[in-house]
Design an enzyme around this catalytic site. Structure first.
Site, PDB file in Angstrom:
ATOM      1  N   ASN A 195      -6.648   1.006  10.319  1.00 30.75           N
ATOM      2  CA  ASN A 195      -5.228   1.845  11.032  1.00 30.75           C
ATOM      3  C   ASN A 195      -5.580   1.554  12.310  1.00 30.75           C
ATOM      4  OD1 ASN A 195      -4.416   1.673   8.179  1.00 30.75           O
ATOM      5  ND2 ASN A 195      -4.083   4.246   8.405  1.00 30.75           N
ATOM      6  N   GLU A 230      -2.729  -0.759   8.586  1.00 30.64           N
ATOM      7  CA  GLU A 230      -1.805  -0.101   8.927  1.00 30.64           C
ATOM      8  C   GLU A 230      -1.587  -0.753  10.853  1.00 30.64           C
ATOM      9  OE1 GLU A 230      -0.875   4.266   9.866  1.00 30.64           O
ATOM     10  OE2 GLU A 230      -1.210   4.104   7.659  1.00 30.64           O
ATOM     11  N   HIS A 280      -3.123  10.459   1.212  1.00 30.64           N
ATOM     12  CA  HIS A 280      -2.268  10.445   2.748  1.00 30.64           C
ATOM     13  C   HIS A 280      -1.854  12.118   3.059  1.00 30.64           C
ATOM     14  CE1 HIS A 280      -0.557   7.543   5.239  1.00 30.64           C
ATOM     15  NE2 HIS A 280      -0.437   8.273   5.803  1.00 30.64           N
ATOM     16  N   GLU A 291      -7.148   8.237   6.621  1.00 28.71           N
ATOM     17  CA  GLU A 291      -7.530   8.348   7.808  1.00 28.71           C
ATOM     18  C   GLU A 291      -7.697   9.905   7.697  1.00 28.71           C
ATOM     19  OE1 GLU A 291      -4.253   8.343  10.573  1.00 28.71           O
ATOM     20  OE2 GLU A 291      -3.798   6.225  10.183  1.00 28.71           O
ATOM     21  N   TYR A 336      -3.887   0.913  16.288  1.00 26.30           N
ATOM     22  CA  TYR A 336      -2.373   1.349  17.110  1.00 26.30           C
ATOM     23  C   TYR A 336      -2.452   1.124  18.798  1.00 26.30           C
ATOM     24  CZ  TYR A 336      -0.155   3.025  12.902  1.00 26.30           C
ATOM     25  OH  TYR A 336       0.514   3.192  11.677  1.00 26.30           O
ATOM     26  N   ARG A 386       1.045  -0.930  -0.101  1.00 22.23           N
ATOM     27  CA  ARG A 386      -0.222   0.207   0.137  1.00 22.23           C
ATOM     28  C   ARG A 386       1.243   1.497  -0.446  1.00 22.23           C
ATOM     29  NH1 ARG A 386      -2.626   2.460   5.565  1.00 22.23           N
ATOM     30  NH2 ARG A 386      -2.136   4.657   4.748  1.00 22.23           N
TER      31      ARG A 386
HETATM   32  C1  FCB Z   1      -0.745   7.056  10.906  1.00 18.87           C
HETATM   33  C2  FCB Z   1      -0.150   7.827   9.123  1.00 18.87           C
HETATM   34  C3  FCB Z   1       1.198   7.609   9.244  1.00 18.87           C
HETATM   35  C4  FCB Z   1       1.911   6.964   9.930  1.00 18.87           C
HETATM   36  C5  FCB Z   1       1.360   6.277  11.245  1.00 18.87           C
HETATM   37  C6  FCB Z   1       2.438   5.859  12.725  1.00 18.87           C
HETATM   38  O1  FCB Z   1      -2.161   7.611  11.809  1.00 18.87           O
HETATM   39  O2  FCB Z   1      -1.901   7.227   8.950  1.00 18.87           O
HETATM   40  O3  FCB Z   1       1.329   8.368   8.366  1.00 18.87           O
HETATM   41  O4  FCB Z   1       2.086   8.558  10.335  1.00 18.87           O
HETATM   42  O5  FCB Z   1       0.130   6.620  11.795  1.00 18.87           O
END
Ligand code: FCB
Length: 445
Positions: free
Chosen positions: A292, A351, A126, A171, A294, A82
């Protein structure tokens, strides 16, 4: 590598896709080459907004080293990559005359990927909006819907013979909530925030239509950053602030895109910006949900701030990555279940990753055991969710390479491959070998 190094993947589909993700501004460099126009991120960087005054002028120099980077992906064994197209590289002014040299770069990249047996997944946006469009009002101008649709048409017509997976936005909630174009005047920004949210949603819908009309067999989605927003304390005010942020962060885009309406709590504020027919323009058929994820975010009440929130303390004792993000694979599993229940679309995790500042050891190796442990736990949580019936079809690690982080510049590293920014030499980390081993083990199942 021992098989015990790997998480269980028995719950995943046989056609599950393993990939890696990057974005144009964070890796390409060549910021002034071959006719590329400036983006808002060139401006921010040159204004010193990024840590250490880092800029994207050179970044990982992927623009010149893409062959080496595709070879790394081939060695990794990923089935998909991607990446994003830099809008100002192909349309230096954002609209009007296209830049053939910029378009040709993505031809070369796509052809190199296909020759390596790697499917290109193209994200249209992006965050690197052409500066010329920002000067014309950016996403606050409803004309942005037409600008984005026209840009999408150019990209789709050029690459649609070879690229079948397209994402409209990366995002949207993050670049809206934290947009610098909203200025810094506390709650007075809220009306502009709502205007921007609505225009980006309309641009998404318009782009989906363009893609379907231009590319045969196209498969389209939007990529959302979806993280539980949790209160920092047991106070009612923090709970209310967390619930409010949750709505904007997680639902302001996928709700109208997939369900056809804004979350109830947002509707009064959105109403002045909505014209007849708009909601139908936003809700266009989608093939998948790009996720995405985290870690959860912790929220506290701050009445005079935009949306009345601020980021608050994290619970003491929770595990954190070296950059202070909670390590919470259970929250990932929960997020997958929530997204599945609420939107019902197949999910691609586009992500997930781990930031640190690790440097090579004396032998020149980057032994990132923390990243490996993180990825193992998150894949394990994903496998459990899939085994429970959540329709998950792929997992892409952020990121192939260390690259420019939006606020922290080059001081934070998310790559499976270490980049020595002085020489631009690439050094695969231990996590690279681990991921390659995992993908190989999957294929030997
Ligand atoms: C996300 C973004 C990506 C990168 C990661 C760590 O929010 O999409 O570009 O910065 O975080």
């Amino acid at each position: 590598m021992a098989i015990s190094e790997f998480p269980s993947i028995a719950g995943l589909r046989p056609d599950f896709i393993w990939g890696v993700s990057t974005s144009s501004f964070q890796i390409e460099g060549a910021a002034q080459e071959d006719g590329r126009g400036p983006s808002i991120w060139d401006t921010y960087c040159h204004d010193g907004a990024v840590r250490n005054h880092d800029t994207g002028d050179v970044a990982c120099d992927h623009y010149h080293r893409y062959r080496e980077d595709v070879a790394l992906m081939k060695a990794l064994g990923v089935q998909a990559y991607r990446f994003s197209v830099a809008w100002p590289r192909v349309l230096p002014q954002g609209r009007g005359t296209a830049n053939e040299a910029g378009l040709a770069f993505y031809d070369r990249l796509i052809d190199e990927l296909l020759a390596a047996g790697i499917a290109p997944w193209l994200c249209l946006y992006h965050w690197d909006l052409p500066q010329a469009l920002e000067d014309a009002g950016g996403w606050l101008n409803r004309e942005s819907v037409t600008w984005f649709a026209d840009y999408t048409r150019l990209v789709a017509a050029r690459y649609g013979d070879r690229v079948k997976r397209f994402a409209t936005f990366n995002e949207p909630s993050i670049f809206s909530l934290f947009s610098r174009s909203l200025g810094t005047a506390g709650r007075s920004r809220e009306d502009d925030l709502h205007r921007m949210i609505h225009h980006v949603n309309l641009a998404h819908g318009a782009a989906v239509d363009v893609l379907r009309n231009t590319v045969s067999d196209v498969s389209v989605g939007c990529i959302h950053n979806y993280q539980p927003c949790l209160p920092s304390s047991s106070s009612e005010a923090d709970a209310a602030a967390a619930a409010r942020l949750n709505t904007y962060w997680n639902n302001a885009f996928p709700d109208p895109q997939c369900l056809g309406e804004y979350p109830a709590a947002m509707r009064p504020a959105l109403a002045p910006h909505i014209q007849p027919g708009d909601l139908a323009r936003i809700r266009r058929p989608l093939d998948w949900f790009g996720l995405n994820h985290y870690s959860p975010v912790y929220v506290t009440a701050k009445p005079d701030a935009m949306l009345g929130y601020d980021f608050g303390d994290k619970p003491s004792g929770i595990a954190l990555t070296p950059i202070g993000w909670p390590i919470d694979p259970a929250a990932f599993g929960e997020t997958l279940r929530t997204v599945h229940r609420r939107y019902g679309l197949p999910i691609y995790v586009l992500e997930n990753g781990y930031g640190d500042a690790l440097q090579p050891d004396q032998a020149g190796a980057v032994v990132d055991s923390g990243r490996i442990a993180f990825l193992r736990a998150y894949v394990e949580a994903m496998n459990a969710a899939a085994a429970d019936g959540v329709d998950i079809r792929g997992y892409f690690i952020w990121s192939l390479l260390d690259n420019l982080e939006w606020d922290s510049g080059y001081s934070i590293r998310f790559g499976l491959v270490y980049v020595d920014y002085a020489s631009l030499r690439r050094v695969p980390k231990a996590s690279f070998d681990w991921y390659a081993g995992l993908i190989k083990a999957v294929h030997q199942r």
